[in-house]
Motif scaffolding. Structure first.
Motif, short mmCIF file in Angstrom:
data_model
loop_
_atom_site.label_atom_id
_atom_site.label_comp_id
_atom_site.label_asym_id
_atom_site.label_seq_id
_atom_site.Cartn_x
_atom_site.Cartn_y
_atom_site.Cartn_z
N PHE A 120 -20.67 -41.44 -32.33
CA PHE A 120 -20.54 -40.03 -32.30
C PHE A 120 -20.39 -39.38 -33.51
N LYS A 121 -20.99 -37.99 -33.31
CA LYS A 121 -21.08 -37.32 -34.70
C LYS A 121 -19.77 -36.35 -34.40
N VAL A 122 -19.21 -36.19 -35.69
CA VAL A 122 -17.76 -35.58 -35.49
C VAL A 122 -18.33 -34.24 -35.91
N VAL A 123 -17.67 -33.10 -35.19
CA VAL A 123 -17.94 -31.41 -35.65
C VAL A 123 -16.82 -31.23 -35.89
N LEU A 124 -16.44 -30.66 -37.00
CA LEU A 124 -15.18 -29.84 -37.32
C LEU A 124 -15.33 -28.28 -36.66
N THR A 125 -14.53 -28.29 -35.78
CA THR A 125 -14.24 -26.73 -35.38
C THR A 125 -12.94 -26.16 -35.35
N GLU A 164 -11.85 -18.07 -37.16
CA GLU A 164 -12.50 -19.51 -37.50
C GLU A 164 -12.89 -19.92 -36.29
N LEU A 165 -12.28 -19.86 -34.86
CA LEU A 165 -12.74 -20.29 -33.58
C LEU A 165 -14.03 -19.79 -33.54
N MET A 166 -14.50 -18.51 -33.52
CA MET A 166 -15.73 -17.82 -33.21
C MET A 166 -16.67 -18.50 -33.98
N GLU A 167 -16.68 -18.55 -35.53
CA GLU A 167 -17.33 -18.80 -36.31
C GLU A 167 -17.66 -20.34 -35.98
N SER A 168 -16.78 -21.42 -35.59
CA SER A 168 -16.95 -22.73 -35.29
C SER A 168 -18.04 -22.69 -34.04
#
Length: 204
Positions: A120-125, A164-168
């Motif tokens: 699993f690649k972890v993507v910080l969102t 931040e949510l929209m940027e993620s």
């Protein structure tokens, strides 16, 4: 890789059993371990770990059961404190108490978590919470409460940020191949293409 979804009637949250051969990983713990393990046993799958997309109670409620069963529990480093009683995990808001546990491992984003045949690649969102993460396995992205079918995660809870949510989402999720399957923390699955084209939050 295959996966199955378990939905909890109390919280309406999804947990996922992801497996390849005998290796299995559970994503989020809003559903009792007994339900997931019963199915894993039918499939002859051993649960190697529980990984959590974020620390809200409807996704961590049964994490203590995994810990007690000797199954390693992992969460983003920024969210680890939510596995103990605190305001930010919303347990009191929902009328519940958290049984405090310490995670067995933490991640920050960008890592690849390996459990037997599964990676699993972890993507910080960041956005729904400061440490919300998505997990990318093959062509499936488990998005927690970051991205939903036709919607996005709330940002009015502690550590939330709409900016931040929209940027993620725009910078890390919508750039994935269009046929990437999105498995969210609530409701039905979708695809990146479908959300890019029709989700009212950014389809324009």
């Amino acid at each position: 890789m295959k996966y199955e979804v378990f939905s909890n009637g109390v919280f309406g949250s999804n947990a996922y059993l992801v497996y390849d051969g005998e290796d299995g990983v559970v994503i989020d713990a809003g559903v009792p371990l007994s339900e997931v393990k019963a199915r894993a046993d039918e499939l002859n799958v051993k649960i190697r770990a529980l990984i959590l997309t974020h620390g809200h109670y409807d996704h961590i409620a049964h994490a203590c059961e995994y810990k007690a069963a000797g199954i390693p529990v992992g969460i983003n480093k920024r969210e680890a404190y939510m596995l103990s009683p605190c305001r930010d995990n919303l347990a009191k808001y929902m009328g519940f108490k958290v049984q405090a546990i310490a995670p067995d491992f933490v991640f920050c984003g960008g890592e690849v978590l390996s459990f037997g045949k599964l990676e699993f690649k972890v993507v910080l969102t960041a956005g729904h919470t400061a440490g919300s993460c998505c997990f990318l396995c093959d062509n499936v992205c488990f998005t927690g409460d970051t991205l939903f079918y036709g919607s996005v995660g709330r940002t009015d809870f502690p550590t939330g940020s709409h900016k931040e949510l929209m940027e993620s989402i725009k910078g890390k999720l919508l750039v994935l191949p269009g046929d990437t399957i999105v498995c969210p923390g609530h409701n039905e699955c979708t695809t990146i293409r479908a959300e890019a084209e029709s989700n009212p939050y950014f389809s324009d």
